[in-house]
Design a protein around this motif. Structure first.
Motif, PDB file in Angstrom:
ATOM      1  N   ALA A 166       0.839  -1.198   0.000  1.00 41.77           N
ATOM      2  CA  ALA A 166       0.000   0.000   0.000  1.00 41.77           C
ATOM      3  C   ALA A 166       0.872   1.246   0.000  1.00 41.77           C
ATOM      4  CB  ALA A 166      -0.919   0.011   1.211  1.00 41.77           C
ATOM      5  N   LEU A 167       0.296   2.328  -0.478  1.00 43.74           N
ATOM      6  CA  LEU A 167       0.896   3.655  -0.416  1.00 43.74           C
ATOM      7  C   LEU A 167      -0.038   4.538   0.397  1.00 43.74           C
ATOM      8  CD1 LEU A 167       3.246   5.471  -1.437  1.00 43.74           C
ATOM      9  CD2 LEU A 167       1.746   6.133  -3.340  1.00 43.74           C
ATOM     10  N   LYS A 168       0.512   5.184   1.439  1.00 44.48           N
ATOM     11  CA  LYS A 168      -0.337   5.953   2.352  1.00 44.48           C
ATOM     12  C   LYS A 168       0.204   7.363   2.529  1.00 44.48           C
ATOM     13  CE  LYS A 168      -1.695   1.936   5.111  1.00 44.48           C
ATOM     14  NZ  LYS A 168      -1.781   1.369   6.478  1.00 44.48           N
ATOM     15  N   LEU A 169      -0.732   8.302   2.562  1.00 44.49           N
ATOM     16  CA  LEU A 169      -0.417   9.700   2.842  1.00 44.49           C
ATOM     17  C   LEU A 169      -1.246  10.140   4.033  1.00 44.49           C
ATOM     18  CD1 LEU A 169       0.824  12.505   2.102  1.00 44.49           C
ATOM     19  CD2 LEU A 169      -1.222  12.867   0.673  1.00 44.49           C
ATOM     20  N   SER A 170      -0.597  10.755   5.023  1.00 48.92           N
ATOM     21  CA  SER A 170      -1.325  11.295   6.176  1.00 48.92           C
ATOM     22  C   SER A 170      -0.941  12.751   6.383  1.00 48.92           C
ATOM     23  CB  SER A 170      -1.030  10.487   7.444  1.00 48.92           C
ATOM     24  OG  SER A 170       0.319  10.617   7.829  1.00 48.92           O
ATOM     25  N   LEU A 171      -1.956  13.569   6.689  1.00 45.60           N
ATOM     26  CA  LEU A 171      -1.769  14.993   6.974  1.00 45.60           C
ATOM     27  C   LEU A 171      -2.520  15.304   8.264  1.00 45.60           C
ATOM     28  CD1 LEU A 171      -2.452  16.423   3.396  1.00 45.60           C
ATOM     29  CD2 LEU A 171      -0.212  16.154   4.469  1.00 45.60           C
ATOM     30  N   VAL A 172      -1.809  15.842   9.260  1.00 52.31           N
ATOM     31  CA  VAL A 172      -2.417  16.196  10.534  1.00 52.31           C
ATOM     32  C   VAL A 172      -2.120  17.667  10.804  1.00 52.31           C
ATOM     33  CG1 VAL A 172      -2.532  15.744  13.002  1.00 52.31           C
ATOM     34  CG2 VAL A 172      -2.148  13.845  11.409  1.00 52.31           C
ATOM     35  N   TYR A 173      -3.180  18.458  10.878  1.00 52.18           N
ATOM     36  CA  TYR A 173      -3.044  19.906  11.060  1.00 52.18           C
ATOM     37  C   TYR A 173      -3.717  20.323  12.355  1.00 52.18           C
ATOM     38  CZ  TYR A 173      -3.808  24.918  10.285  1.00 52.18           C
ATOM     39  OH  TYR A 173      -3.846  26.281  10.423  1.00 52.18           O
ATOM     40  N   SER A 174      -3.018  21.118  13.144  1.00 47.60           N
ATOM     41  CA  SER A 174      -3.553  21.630  14.409  1.00 47.60           C
ATOM     42  C   SER A 174      -3.386  23.142  14.441  1.00 47.60           C
ATOM     43  CB  SER A 174      -2.818  20.995  15.595  1.00 47.60           C
ATOM     44  OG  SER A 174      -3.220  21.588  16.809  1.00 47.60           O
ATOM     45  N   ASP A 175      -4.443  23.842  14.833  1.00 40.19           N
ATOM     46  CA  ASP A 175      -4.426  25.305  14.903  1.00 40.19           C
ATOM     47  C   ASP A 175      -5.091  25.725  16.205  1.00 40.19           C
ATOM     48  OD1 ASP A 175      -4.526  28.016  14.609  1.00 40.19           O
ATOM     49  OD2 ASP A 175      -5.823  28.022  12.843  1.00 40.19           O
ATOM     50  N   ILE A 176      -4.308  26.250  17.128  1.00 41.62           N
ATOM     51  CA  ILE A 176      -4.817  26.745  18.412  1.00 41.62           C
ATOM     52  C   ILE A 176      -4.587  28.250  18.462  1.00 41.62           C
ATOM     53  CG2 ILE A 176      -4.683  26.596  20.926  1.00 41.62           C
ATOM     54  CD1 ILE A 176      -3.529  23.800  20.625  1.00 41.62           C
ATOM     55  N   GLU A 177      -5.666  28.992  18.652  1.00 40.00           N
ATOM     56  CA  GLU A 177      -5.597  30.452  18.758  1.00 40.00           C
ATOM     57  C   GLU A 177      -6.112  30.857  20.138  1.00 40.00           C
ATOM     58  OE1 GLU A 177      -4.460  32.627  16.544  1.00 40.00           O
ATOM     59  OE2 GLU A 177      -4.206  31.355  14.767  1.00 40.00           O
TER      60      GLU A 177
ATOM     61  N   SER B 145       1.831  18.135  10.325  1.00 39.35           N
ATOM     62  CA  SER B 145       2.667  16.950  10.163  1.00 39.35           C
ATOM     63  C   SER B 145       2.194  16.197   8.932  1.00 39.35           C
ATOM     64  CB  SER B 145       2.576  16.044  11.396  1.00 39.35           C
ATOM     65  OG  SER B 145       3.044  16.702  12.546  1.00 39.35           O
ATOM     66  N   SER B 146       3.140  15.731   8.147  1.00 39.63           N
ATOM     67  CA  SER B 146       2.791  14.956   6.958  1.00 39.63           C
ATOM     68  C   SER B 146       3.681  13.726   6.887  1.00 39.63           C
ATOM     69  CB  SER B 146       2.939  15.806   5.688  1.00 39.63           C
ATOM     70  OG  SER B 146       4.290  16.178   5.499  1.00 39.63           O
ATOM     71  N   GLN B 147       3.150  12.688   6.250  1.00 43.03           N
ATOM     72  CA  GLN B 147       3.914  11.458   6.087  1.00 43.03           C
ATOM     73  C   GLN B 147       3.454  10.754   4.816  1.00 43.03           C
ATOM     74  OE1 GLN B 147       3.200   7.678   8.377  1.00 43.03           O
ATOM     75  NE2 GLN B 147       5.196   8.159   9.264  1.00 43.03           N
ATOM     76  N   LEU B 148       4.412  10.322   4.025  1.00 45.26           N
ATOM     77  CA  LEU B 148       4.146   9.502   2.844  1.00 45.26           C
ATOM     78  C   LEU B 148       4.949   8.225   3.016  1.00 45.26           C
ATOM     79  CD1 LEU B 148       2.828   9.257   0.012  1.00 45.26           C
ATOM     80  CD2 LEU B 148       4.957  10.209  -0.925  1.00 45.26           C
ATOM     81  N   ILE B 149       4.264   7.090   2.944  1.00 42.57           N
ATOM     82  CA  ILE B 149       4.931   5.831   3.252  1.00 42.57           C
ATOM     83  C   ILE B 149       4.438   4.729   2.330  1.00 42.57           C
ATOM     84  CG2 ILE B 149       3.248   5.303   5.073  1.00 42.57           C
ATOM     85  CD1 ILE B 149       5.475   3.914   6.598  1.00 42.57           C
TER      86      ILE B 149
END
Length: 766
Positions: A685-696, A717-721
Motif C-alpha cells: 500500500a501507499l499511504k499519505l497522512s496529513l495532521v493539522y492543528s491550529d490553536i488560537e 505533520s505529513s507522512q508519505l509511506i
C-alpha cells in the motif's frame, strides 16, 4: 461519620441491586450447546479461495443460520456455510457466503485490521476451553485479515494483536468465499497427543440496513458472558507446534534534518542513523513462550491519531502498537491499566516469558528504557514526567482460575533508575454470581521513592506532594441481561498511590458510581433496530472528604436504517476547578466549584456501501482550567470515510472547539486529520497522512497564561509511506515525514523537521 454514611449507602445499593438482578435471572432459560468434531486429513490445502482441494470433501460442514445480534436468535436472511478440517499443522476453514445482492457487499482492499465494520467471516477459538480468552480470526471478501484476542476478565478485545496465518478471499456471482489456514504455532494450547476439546464459534458479520451477527449457535441475552456460550469442538489429536523458534532481524536507516525555526538564520542540522536489531520468539512448549529483543526498532512507523490538547488537565492516552509488547499482553490485564507499555519510550532490550498450565497462567517481562517517563497522578490534574535517565521496567502477573465463574489474579510492576523507584502489587478477583451478575474486586499497594534533584520535563502542572506508600481498591457489582445493564461501583485511590508503568491519571480520590441502562429491541416492521436509555451518577471526594465533583449523565441511543446511529446526551455536573495555590494540596478554600450543563448530539450513517459519515455537536458550560472560571463551549466533530474504489480509501476526521468566557473568546482549536490510502493488494500500500492543528488563544482574555502560550500555535505533520507486508513482522517500509510549526513570531508555517527512513525486517522460522 461521612465515610460510614457513604459505606452504608453503598452497601444498601448492593443489596437492592442483587435482589433485583437475581429476580431477572430467575426467568432465564439455558441455551443447549452442540459439540462438533473436526476431521483430520494428511493433505495440505492450497489457500487460493477456490475451495476445490480434495481435502475439503472430508471436511466438517457447518451452517451459519442464526442471527443472534441484534435479532434474538432469528433465522438468517442469507446462506452461509463453513468447512473445517486440520492436518496436524494447520486448522483449515473455508466460508461460502451467499448474498442475493452481491453489489452491496461492503468489502474492499484495506490494510490489516482496518475494516471491522464491513463484511467479514471468521472463527473464534478458546484453545484452553476455560472461557477466559479467545482468539478471533476474520477475513473480508478480498482476504484482508482481521484478528485479535478477547479477554472475558476485562470485557475488552485487543484488535492490535497480530497472528501469523494465511487467508484468501474472492467475490463471486452470488456472494464471496474465503479460505483460511491457521497454524498451530500461532496458538497457545495444552500440548499432548490426546483428543483436545476447544470452544468454538463461527461468525459472519453482515452489514446492510442493519449490522447482523450471524452464527451457528444461539446466544442467551441474559448471559453476559458470550465466550461462556461457545460450544465445544473435539479433535486436534495430531496438533503439533511445528517450528517453535522465530527470529526476526531488522534494519532501520534514517536521515533526519532539523532546525530551530524560532531563531532567525538557524541552519539545518542533519543526522544519519542506521540501527540493526534482533527479536526472538521461542515456543518452549505449546503453552509457554519466550520473547526477547535486542536493540529493537520500537518506533511507531505510522503516526498516532490526532487528539485535542487545549484545556486538558489529564494526560492523553495512546494505544500500544509495538509487536513485542502486544504479544500475550492479555496475560497482564486486570480491572485497571497497570501495564501500559507506551510508558516505556525507547528500550534497548526486552525479555518476556508467558505461559499457562491447566488453571494457572503467568507472565513476566523486563525491559531497559533509555528514558524514564511516567504519569504523576492527582485528584484535579495529572502530569507527565520525562527524564533522559535510563530506567528499568518490569512486570509479573499470575492468575488462578478456580472455575469458569471464579478467578484470582496477582500483578506486580516495577519502574526504577538510580534516583527513583515505583513498585506496585495488586490482587484482583472476578466472580460470576449468576449468568447475568458479576462481582469484581481489586486491591493494590504501591511504594514510590524519588530522590532525584531534576525529574526532567513536567507536562501539565501538578504539584501535589508525594506520600511514598499508599493503597487503592475497587469493588463493583455488574448486571448484564437482555433488557437491563446495571452497575454499582466504588473505588478509592490513595494520595500517594502511583502506577508508573500503567495508565492511571487520578489519585487521592474516592468515587461512587451508579449506572442503569434499559435496552429496547425493534420488531420486524420497526424503523429502528435497537435503542437504549441510560443514566450514570458519579460522585468524587478526596481522602479528606473534600468535594471534587458530582456528575449525572443521561443518554438516549437509537440504531436505525442505513447502519445509522443517533446519540443524544445530557450532562449535569458540579466540578472543582484547579487550585489557586498549586503548592497547597488542600481543595477546600483553595479552589472554586462550578456548575456545568452540556448537551451532546452525535449521528452517523452509511448511505452507500463505500461511504460513511458522522457528525457530532456539543454545547454548554465548560470550566476554563487555565483561568479558573466557567466558560461556554461549542464543539463540532465530523467524520467522512470514502472507499472511492476497491483500492482507494479516504479517511477524514475534523474536530473544532471554541471556548468563550466573560463574553469574549478564550481560545479556538481546530484539528484536521486526513489519511489517504491506495492498497495495491493485500500486502502492499501507499499511504499519505496529513495532521493539522491550529490553536488560537486570545491574549486579552487569558490572564492565567503567560505570553509564551498566547496567540497563534499551529502545526502540520505529513507522512508519505510505502509498505509491503508478507506477515506482521516481515515488512518493508520506505517513507518520508516532516513537521512544520508557527507561533506569534512567524507569519507562516515553517518546516522544522524532515526525515527519510527505510525499515526492513524479516521473520525467519527455521
Amino acid at each position: 461519620m461521612p465515610v460510614l454514611r457513604s459505606s452504608c449507602i453503598f452497601a444498601t445499593a448492593l443489596v437492592l441491586f442483587t435482589v433485583g438482578s437475581q429476580a431477572a435471572y430467575a426467568n432465564t432459560t439455558p441455551i443447549p450447546e452442540g459439540q462438533l468434531n473436526i476431521p483430520y486429513a494428511s493433505q495440505t490445502i492450497t489457500i487460493d479461495g477456490e475451495i476445490d482441494d480434495q481435502a475439503w470433501q472430508d471436511a466438517l460442514e457447518v451452517s451459519l443460520n442464526i442471527v443472534n445480534d441484534p435479532w434474538e436468535n432469528q433465522p438468517s436472511p442469507v446462506q452461509t456455510r463453513a468447512k473445517l478440517i486440520e492436518n496436524g499443522e494447520y486448522i483449515y476453514i473455508a466460508f461460502i457466503a451467499g448474498d442475493p445482492e452481491p453489489e452491496n457487499i461492503m468489502g474492499y482492499l484495506t490494510d490489516r485490521d482496518s475494516s471491522w465494520h464491513g463484511d467479514l467471516v471468521g472463527i473464534k477459538l478458546d484453545t484452553f476451553n476455560n472461557r477466559r480468552l479467545n482468539y478471533k480470526f476474520f477475513v473480508n471478501p478480498f482476504g484482508v485479515q482481521h484478528d485479535g484476542i478477547t479477554n472475558e476478565l476485562t470485557g475488552q478485545s485487543n484488535n492490535l494483536w497480530d497472528g501469523f496465518w494465511q487467508s484468501y478471499g474472492k467475490k463471486t456471482a452470488d456472494g464471496f468465499q474465503v479460505e483460511m489456514a491457521i497454524p498451530y504455532s500461532t496458538l497457545n494450547f495444552k500440548p499432548g497427543t490426546d483428543i483436545k476439546t476447544w470452544a468454538i464459534e463461527l461468525v459472519r458479520l453482515y452489514p446492510r440496513d442493519e449490522r447482523l451477527r450471524i452464527s451457528h449457535i444461539p446466544l442467551d441475552r441474559d448471559n453476559a458472558c458470550w465466550i461462556c456460550q461457545m460450544p465445544e469442538i473435539t479433535g486436534f489429536q495430531q496438533a503439533k507446534m511445528g517450528s517453535n523458534i522465530k527470529l526476526t532481524p531488522s534494519l532501520v536507516a534514517s536521515q533526519e534534518s532539523s532546525r530551530d525555526i524560532f531563531t532567525p538564520g538557524s541552519d539545518w542540522q542533519q543526522e544519519d542513523d542506521v540501527d540493526a536489531g534482533l527479536s526472538l520468539s521461542w515456543g518452549l512448549s505449546a503453552d509457554t513462550q519466550l520473547d526477547a529483543t535486542i536493540n529493537p526498532d520500537f518506533s511507531n512507523v505510522e503516526t498516532d491519531s490526532a487528539q485535542l490538547t487545549a484545556n486538558k488537565n489529564f494526560s492523553l492516552f495512546y494505544d500500544e502498537k509495538r509487536a513485542f509488547f502486544l504479544e500475550n499482553a492479555d496475560y497482564f490485564a486486570s480491572n485497571y491499566n497497570l501495564v501500559h507499555t507506551r510508558n516505556i519510550s525507547d528500550p534497548d532490550y526486552g525479555v518476556k516469558l508467558t505461559g499457562r498450565d491447566n488453571n494457572h497462567s503467568y507472565g513476566v517481562f523486563i525491559a531497559n528504557d533509555t528514558q524514564t517517563s511516567y504519569i504523576k497522578p492527582g485528584n484535579l490534574s495529572s502530569s507527565l514526567v520525562v527524564s533522559d535517565k535510563d530506567s528499568h521496567a518490569a512486570a509479573i502477573s499470575y492468575r488462578y482460575e478456580q472455575s469458569e465463574d471464579l478467578t484470582f489474579g496477582v500483578t506486580s510492576t516495577l519502574r526504577l533508575n538510580e534516583d527513583y523507584h515505583n513498585a506496585l502489587v495488586s490482587m484482583d478477583s472476578k466472580y460470576r454470581i449468576t449468568d447475568s451478575n458479576t462481582l469484581i474486586a481489586q486491591v493494590m499497594h504501591s511504594d514510590t521513592r524519588d530522590e532525584s534533584e531534576d525529574v526532567g520535563i513536567v507536562l501539565l502542572s501538578n504539584q501535589e506532594e508525594d506520600k511514598g506508600d499508599d493503597q487503592a481498591f475497587k469493588l463493583a457489582l455488574e448486571h448484564d441481561s437482555e433488557f437491563w445493564q446495571l452497575g454499582v461501583r466504588h473505588q478509592q485511590i490513595g494520595k500517594g498511590f502511583r502506577a508508573d508503568l500503567g495508565y492511571m491519571t487520578r489519585a487521592d480520590f474516592k468515587e461512587s458510581q451508579l449506572e442503569a441502562k434499559r435496552l429496547f429491541y425493534g420488531t420486524g416492521d420497526s424503523v429502528w433496530t435497537e435503542a437504549n436509555i441510560s443514566s450514570e451518577w458519579t460522585i468524587r471526594h478526596n481522602e479528606q472528604d473534600e468535594f471534587i465533583s458530582r456528575e449525572l449523565i443521561t443518554e438516549l441511543q437509537i440504531l436505525g436504517p442505513y447502519l445509522s446511529e443517533i446519540d443524544l446526551e445530557y450532562q449535569q455536573a458540579t466540578k472543582t476547578g484547579l487550585r489557586f495555590n498549586s503548592a497547597d494540596s488542600r481543595i477546600l478554600g483553595n479552589s472554586e466549584q462550578f456548575d456545568e450543563q452540556k448537551l451532546k448530539f452525535y449521528g452517523e450513517f452509511q448511505p452507500t456501501p463505500g461511504i460513511f459519515a458522522g457528525l457530532g455537536y456539543q454545547f454548554g458550560d465548560q470550566i476554563d482550567y487555565n483561568n479558573n472560571r466557567l466558560g461556554e463551549i461549542s464543539k463540532i466533530t465530523t467524520y467522512l470515510q470514502i472507499h472511492a474504489s476497491d483500492h482507494l480509501y479516504f479517511d477524514f476526521y475534523q474536530n473544532y472547539i471554541k471556548l468563550e468566557a466573560d463574553k469574549a473568546e478564550v481560545y479556538t482549536e481546530n484539528l484536521l486529520d486526513l489519511r489517504i490510502s491506495y492498497q495495491f493488494d493485500v500486502k502492499s500500500a501507499l499511504k499519505l497522512s496529513l495532521v493539522y492543528s491550529d490553536i488560537e488563544r486570545n491574549p486579552a482574555n487569558n490572564p492565567g497564561l503567560g505570553d509564551d502560550y498566547l496567540g497563534t500555535n499551529k502545526s502540520l505533520s505529513s507522512q508519505l509511506i510505502y509498505s509491503y507486508k508478507l506477515n506482521p513482522q516481515s515488512v518493508f517500509y520506505l517513507g518520508y515525514s516532516d513537521n512544520s510549526a508557527q507561533d506569534n513570531s512567524l507569519d507562516r508555517l515553517e518546516r522544522r523537521q524532515k526525515t527519510f527512513f527505510c525499515k526492513v525486517s524479516y521473520s525467519w522460522m527455521p
